[in-house]
Design a protein around this motif. Structure first.
Motif, PDB file in Angstrom:
ATOM      1  N   ASN A  27      10.833 -27.559 -12.533  1.00 24.11           N
ATOM      2  CA  ASN A  27       9.454 -27.824 -12.939  1.00 24.11           C
ATOM      3  C   ASN A  27       9.183 -27.340 -14.365  1.00 24.11           C
ATOM      4  O   ASN A  27       8.427 -27.978 -15.102  1.00 24.11           O
ATOM      5  N   ALA A  28       9.792 -26.236 -14.743  1.00 22.76           N
ATOM      6  CA  ALA A  28       9.575 -25.715 -16.095  1.00 22.76           C
ATOM      7  C   ALA A  28      10.077 -26.696 -17.142  1.00 22.76           C
ATOM      8  O   ALA A  28       9.492 -26.838 -18.215  1.00 22.76           O
ATOM      9  N   LYS A  29      11.176 -27.366 -16.837  1.00 25.55           N
ATOM     10  CA  LYS A  29      11.750 -28.331 -17.772  1.00 25.55           C
ATOM     11  C   LYS A  29      11.238 -29.748 -17.517  1.00 25.55           C
ATOM     12  O   LYS A  29      11.597 -30.672 -18.243  1.00 25.55           O
ATOM     13  N   ARG A  30      10.445 -29.900 -16.457  1.00 24.91           N
ATOM     14  CA  ARG A  30       9.939 -31.228 -16.103  1.00 24.91           C
ATOM     15  C   ARG A  30      11.100 -32.212 -15.948  1.00 24.91           C
ATOM     16  O   ARG A  30      11.037 -33.352 -16.443  1.00 24.91           O
ATOM     17  N   THR A  31      12.120 -31.756 -15.294  1.00 21.05           N
ATOM     18  CA  THR A  31      13.315 -32.577 -15.150  1.00 21.05           C
ATOM     19  C   THR A  31      13.711 -32.688 -13.685  1.00 21.05           C
ATOM     20  O   THR A  31      13.693 -31.694 -12.957  1.00 21.05           O
ATOM     21  N   LEU A  32      14.052 -33.886 -13.298  1.00 21.24           N
ATOM     22  CA  LEU A  32      14.518 -34.191 -11.953  1.00 21.24           C
ATOM     23  C   LEU A  32      16.019 -34.461 -12.034  1.00 21.24           C
ATOM     24  O   LEU A  32      16.482 -35.094 -12.991  1.00 21.24           O
ATOM     25  N   TYR A  33      16.758 -33.997 -11.043  1.00 21.54           N
ATOM     26  CA  TYR A  33      18.202 -34.169 -11.047  1.00 21.54           C
ATOM     27  C   TYR A  33      18.667 -34.887  -9.785  1.00 21.54           C
ATOM     28  O   TYR A  33      18.013 -34.852  -8.748  1.00 21.54           O
ATOM     29  N   LEU A  34      19.821 -35.510  -9.891  1.00 20.84           N
ATOM     30  CA  LEU A  34      20.498 -36.056  -8.718  1.00 20.84           C
ATOM     31  C   LEU A  34      21.983 -35.753  -8.871  1.00 20.84           C
ATOM     32  O   LEU A  34      22.657 -36.351  -9.719  1.00 20.84           O
ATOM     33  N   CYS A  44      16.508 -36.725 -15.145  1.00 16.10           N
ATOM     34  CA  CYS A  44      15.332 -37.532 -15.470  1.00 16.10           C
ATOM     35  C   CYS A  44      14.303 -36.605 -16.097  1.00 16.10           C
ATOM     36  O   CYS A  44      13.732 -35.751 -15.411  1.00 16.10           O
ATOM     37  N   ALA A  45      14.122 -36.754 -17.396  1.00 15.52           N
ATOM     38  CA  ALA A  45      13.170 -35.922 -18.119  1.00 15.52           C
ATOM     39  C   ALA A  45      11.808 -36.610 -18.146  1.00 15.52           C
ATOM     40  O   ALA A  45      11.713 -37.793 -18.454  1.00 15.52           O
TER      41      ALA A  45
END
Length: 121
Positions: free
Chosen positions: A75-82, A22-23
């Motif tokens: 946080n650097a990529k502003r991306t959430l993963y699952l 999730c970007a």
């Protein structure tokens, strides 16, 4: 303005794995919850996993996801993963990421994406 864009969904056989991403564009408060929901046809929306971005970084999972799913963020990529392992047919749903206030259980959704479909056969 916060925009969330999910990716990584698809079709997988039971027992397989998928990694959702999730970007995020735009800034969010430093003390909010970010996480994943899912909704299957005919079923209510279900919170799957969440991270509190404030002190402590509390992570929570719905019981059915414990031991199989792992939520993380860059946080650097502003991306959430699952990361989803040992998938079964009950995991088939539209998955979308969202941000909420400081309480994942009680605060309303503030931002959410369009979702990515996960189908397990």
């Amino acid at each position: 303005h916060v925009q969330l864009v999910e990716s990584g969904g698809g079709s997988v056989q039971a027992g397989g794995s998928l990694r959702l991403s999730c970007a995020r564009s735009g800034d969010i408060n430093s003390r909010v919850c970010v996480g994943w929901f899912r909704q299957a046809p005919g079923k209510e929306r279900e919170g799957v996993a969440s991270i509190y971005t404030g002190g402590g970084g509390y992570i929570g999972y719905v019981d059915s996801a414990k031991g199989r799913f792992t939520i993380s963020q860059d946080n650097a990529k502003r991306t959430l993963y699952l990361q989803m392992n040992s998938l079964n047919s009950e995991d088939t749903a539209l998955y979308y990421c969202a941000t909420k206030g400081g309480s994942w259980l009680s605060d309303p959704i503030e931002n959410w994406g369009q979702g990515t479909q996960v189908t397990v056969s």
